[in-house]
Design a protein around this motif. Structure first.
Motif, mmCIF file in Angstrom:
data_model
loop_
_atom_site.group_PDB
_atom_site.id
_atom_site.type_symbol
_atom_site.label_atom_id
_atom_site.label_comp_id
_atom_site.label_asym_id
_atom_site.label_seq_id
_atom_site.Cartn_x
_atom_site.Cartn_y
_atom_site.Cartn_z
ATOM 1 N N ARG A 177 82.277 10.834 43.348
ATOM 2 C CA ARG A 177 83.340 10.831 44.356
ATOM 3 C C ARG A 177 82.786 11.020 45.765
ATOM 4 N NH1 ARG A 177 85.891 13.002 39.881
ATOM 5 N NH2 ARG A 177 88.072 12.384 39.506
ATOM 6 N N VAL A 180 82.046 7.794 47.242
ATOM 7 C CA VAL A 180 83.289 7.072 47.526
ATOM 8 C C VAL A 180 83.923 7.600 48.805
ATOM 9 C CG1 VAL A 180 85.613 6.532 46.679
ATOM 10 C CG2 VAL A 180 83.686 6.575 45.089
ATOM 11 N N TYR A 201 91.096 -1.161 48.556
ATOM 12 C CA TYR A 201 90.394 -1.095 47.273
ATOM 13 C C TYR A 201 90.699 -2.273 46.357
ATOM 14 C CZ TYR A 201 88.704 3.608 48.279
ATOM 15 O OH TYR A 201 88.062 4.686 48.837
ATOM 16 N N LEU A 214 79.399 0.961 44.371
ATOM 17 C CA LEU A 214 80.757 1.453 44.579
ATOM 18 C C LEU A 214 81.830 0.450 44.136
ATOM 19 C CD1 LEU A 214 80.623 3.244 48.057
ATOM 20 C CD2 LEU A 214 80.657 4.269 45.778
ATOM 21 N N ALA A 217 85.029 1.672 42.249
ATOM 22 C CA ALA A 217 86.042 2.519 42.894
ATOM 23 C C ALA A 217 87.318 1.722 43.193
ATOM 24 C CB ALA A 217 85.487 3.122 44.171
ATOM 25 N N SER A 220 90.180 6.176 46.189
ATOM 26 C CA SER A 220 89.228 7.196 46.636
ATOM 27 C C SER A 220 89.199 8.370 45.664
ATOM 28 C CB SER A 220 89.619 7.701 48.025
ATOM 29 O OG SER A 220 90.806 8.475 47.955
#
Length: 236
Positions: A177, A180, A201, A214, A217, A220
């Motif tokens: 995280r 992210v 996203y 990433l 993801a 978030s």
């Protein structure tokens, strides 16, 4: 709430409709009458917890994530914990107002919710439920000794955490995280007022603008950061 469920963007999914259904209860009634608490929390138990449990046992390939965490009817295991905190509060209110001497069924519901939260694997959810029950115990029963034990435990945990802080890999500890969040706030720098939009996203944007590590993801993984990122200062 209108922004959150996507009305303005004409974007809906099951999870958002679930949240909308829950919080619409508060909007419609404003203040719970004592006689309304029980049917509301029983409805939440049947629809969101017992039905989820049934689906988990009948179609586990859809309702259990690869890491073994339970999601039930939700798209993400964290969905269980959001409804869990809300439902536990209602049950505790009902226990306080109930004239029934036998309250075992209330405690059974709470234990079942806690079981679902544990199986969801959400650490935030587990901490939240623990805090709700702790606050209830302190306020309801004036457990001064309990408060003392909690404070001492917090001090010990804090000491333990600070002592071994240098040995903790924060990226692994936060399940990536941290990476992210760094990416989210870097993207927000030039869009502080109105944010970057709620399509940040989506798959195309991730492929075009995100580093390979990433691409997984889809959010978030923090509702607070999502609000700030998507809608900027206005959203916050």
């Amino acid at each position: 709430m209108i922004v959150n469920v996507g009305v303005l963007q004409f974007e809906f999914n099951i999870t958002k409709l679930v949240y909308l259904a829950i919080f619409s209860i508060l909007l419609l009634f404003g203040k719970f009458d004592n006689t309304m608490i029980k049917p509301v929390y029983l409805t939440l138990m049947v629809v969101y917890f017992y039905f989820s449990f049934m689906l988990i046992n009948t179609i586990p390939n859809v309702t259990i994530f690869n890491d073994g965490t339970w999601s039930g009817i939700f798209m993400n295991p964290n969905g269980i914990t959001i409804v869990a905190g809300f439902t536990i509060i209602l049950i505790l209110l009902n226990i306080g107002e109930s004239r029934d001497k036998i309250k075992l069924r209330h405690y059974f519901h709470i234990m079942f919710i806690l079981f679902m939260v544990i199986m969801s694997g959400s650490r935030n959810g587990q901490i939240t439920c623990f805090l709700i029950l702790s606050m209830y115990g302190v306020i309801k029963y004036k457990l001064k000794t309990f408060v003392t034990v909690i404070l001492i435990s917090c001090v010990i945990i804090l000491f333990f955490f600070t002592s071994f802080f240098n040995n903790i890999n924060l990226v692994e500890f936060t399940s990536l995280r941290l990476l992210v969040w760094e990416n989210a706030f870097d993207s927000l720098k030039d869009n502080l007022i109105f944010g970057v939009g709620n399509d940040f996203y989506n798959l195309n944007n991730r492929i075009q603008k995100f580093p390979d590590y990433l691409l997984f993801a889809t959010t978030s993984y923090s509702s607070f950061i999502d609000y700030i990122l998507f809608y900027g200062f206005f959203g916050f």
